[in-house]
Design a protein around this motif. Structure first.
Motif, mmCIF file in Angstrom:
data_model
loop_
_atom_site.group_PDB
_atom_site.id
_atom_site.type_symbol
_atom_site.label_atom_id
_atom_site.label_comp_id
_atom_site.label_asym_id
_atom_site.label_seq_id
_atom_site.Cartn_x
_atom_site.Cartn_y
_atom_site.Cartn_z
ATOM 1 N N GLY A 217 -2.471 1.233 1.087
ATOM 2 C CA GLY A 217 -3.082 -0.096 1.057
ATOM 3 C C GLY A 217 -3.183 -0.772 2.403
ATOM 4 O O GLY A 217 -3.360 -1.993 2.468
ATOM 5 N N LYS A 246 -2.038 -4.181 8.863
ATOM 6 C CA LYS A 246 -3.313 -4.641 8.317
ATOM 7 C C LYS A 246 -3.393 -4.212 6.859
ATOM 8 O O LYS A 246 -3.413 -3.007 6.562
ATOM 9 C CB LYS A 246 -4.486 -4.049 9.110
ATOM 10 N N TRP A 247 -3.439 -5.187 5.967
ATOM 11 C CA TRP A 247 -3.432 -4.893 4.532
ATOM 12 C C TRP A 247 -4.811 -5.086 3.922
ATOM 13 O O TRP A 247 -5.553 -5.994 4.308
ATOM 14 C CB TRP A 247 -2.430 -5.790 3.819
ATOM 15 N N ASP A 248 -5.150 -4.235 2.974
ATOM 16 C CA ASP A 248 -6.426 -4.346 2.268
ATOM 17 C C ASP A 248 -6.401 -5.587 1.378
ATOM 18 O O ASP A 248 -5.590 -5.698 0.461
ATOM 19 C CB ASP A 248 -6.663 -3.097 1.403
ATOM 20 N N GLY A 249 -7.306 -6.529 1.668
ATOM 21 C CA GLY A 249 -7.418 -7.720 0.841
ATOM 22 C C GLY A 249 -6.264 -8.695 0.977
ATOM 23 O O GLY A 249 -6.067 -9.545 0.096
ATOM 24 N N ALA A 250 -5.475 -8.597 2.070
ATOM 25 C CA ALA A 250 -4.337 -9.501 2.268
ATOM 26 C C ALA A 250 -4.200 -9.809 3.753
ATOM 27 O O ALA A 250 -4.669 -9.045 4.601
ATOM 28 C CB ALA A 250 -3.053 -8.879 1.721
ATOM 29 N N SER A 252 -2.886 -10.028 7.518
ATOM 30 C CA SER A 252 -2.146 -9.082 8.347
ATOM 31 C C SER A 252 -0.826 -9.694 8.803
ATOM 32 O O SER A 252 -0.633 -10.912 8.751
ATOM 33 C CB SER A 252 -2.984 -8.663 9.556
#
Length: 349
Positions: A217, A246-250, A252
């Motif tokens: 993710g 770095k997070w998907d849809g969230a 960083s």
């Protein structure tokens, strides 16, 4: 007579081949006594015999074979040893396990080894990335990637293909890729890509490094710039590092870490060391500072006595803890400060 001449020729050829290859057994045994106050319980102190206070205790085998024409093959097998308990969990070659091919083109390695990004930290940390004085910028700052991701701190990686250039008048570079070995369609989590470029010539050294670790993710990106200058009477080192998740849809998470250190010879047999580290943990909305002082007294080229003291100041929400391997290596309560002391002996062979 003919058989004797043939036998002598075979022996001579065998001797020549053996002269072109070599295997070396090497290692370090570093054992001492450590004290660290205020553990994760908030008040308990820890003390006892530990390991790797000045240099990581290790045992290894390395070898090379001259293939002719400037081409060489080699291997490196190295595992950590624990002088305090004799490797209670068993010995392995998790520090390094590589096969190598080198020549005028540079060197190619295959296997498990340190990443090019961590090598930069190791190069400029005056405490050699071990003991209570070490720079702690390399850790899995976010708790999320620790689940199911091996080597989430990116210090070492399995299954790595690495290439290092020759030295061009002080300039050098490395590029590495670690395969995750997941089945096709299973995602990229665990894969690592990184590299560095450096300049080492006389008293001057500088290195720029970048690395990316694929997570479930998201990604962990790290970039750092380190340098040193040897004035003769003292050597000054510095390092700036950023670790970013770095997070998907969230949102960083960012962690900026800085270090400055100095080391100086004393009387031809000793060395004093001092280092200051600042950990700006933006991802946790907090900060921490660490001041470490050390002295190493060389009894010979292989044996030394050492002592280190380190003080860690945690702001609110910071849970960083000093690392005294074999005695204490964990976090503390948020906002709790910590002090540690190590004294020991190191022998290399």
């Amino acid at each position: 007579m003919k058989k004797s001449l043939i036998a002598l020729a075979v022996l001579a050829a065998s001797g020549a081949a053996m002269a072109q290859s070599s295997v070396t057994l090497f290692g370090i045994v570093d054992t001492g006594i450590s004290y660290v106050n205020k553990d994760a319980g908030g008040s308990n102190s820890h003390y006892g015999v530990g390991t790797s206070g000045n240099a990581t205790s290790r045992l290894g085998l390395r070898g090379t074979e001259d293939l002719g024409g400037g081409l060489k093959a080699g291997f490196w097998l190295e595992g950590e040893i624990f002088g305090d308990n004799g490797n209670a969990n068993g010995f392995n070659f998790r520090r390094e396990s590589t096969v190598r091919l080198s020549g005028n083109f540079g060197e190619v390695r295959l296997g498990r080894e340190t990443t090019p990004t961590f090598r930069t930290s190791l190069k400029y940390d005056v405490f050699g990335a071990t003991g209570i004085g070490q720079f702690m910028g390399y850790k899995a700052w976010s708790a999320v990637p620790a689940a199911g991701i091996a080597d989430a701190d990116t210090i070492r990686k399995d299954n790595m293909l690495s290439y290092s250039t020759p030295n061009f008048n002080g300039f050098n570079a490395n590029i590495s890729y670690a395969f995750d070995e997941n089945a096709s369609g299973a995602g990229k989590s665990g894969r690592y890509f990184g590299g560095n470029v450096g300049y080492d010539n006389g008293p001057i050294s500088a290195t720029l490094a970048y690395g990316k670790l694929n997570l479930v993710g998201g990604d962990r990106d790290e970039i750092e710039l380190g340098g040193s200058y040897n004035f003769g009477v003292a050597k000054l080192t510095g390092l700036a590092q950023q670790v970013k998740y770095k997070w998907d849809g969230a949102p960083s998470q960012k962690y900026n870490n800085y270090m400055i250190g100095v080391s100086a010879p004393v009387g031809g047999v000793g060395e004093v060391k001092a280092q200051y580290a600042y950990y700006d943990q933006k991802g946790n909305d907090t900060k921490a500072q660490q001041l470490s002082l050390g002295y190493v007294h060389n009894l010979s080229k292989r044996t030394a006595l050492y002592g280190t003291v380190s003080y860690l100041k945690n702001n609110d929400n910071s849970v960083l803890g000093l690392k005294a391997k074999g005695v204490y290596d964990g976090n503390v309560l948020a906002g709790v400060n910590q002090t540690g002391v190590q004294v020991g002996i190191r022998h290399a062979f």
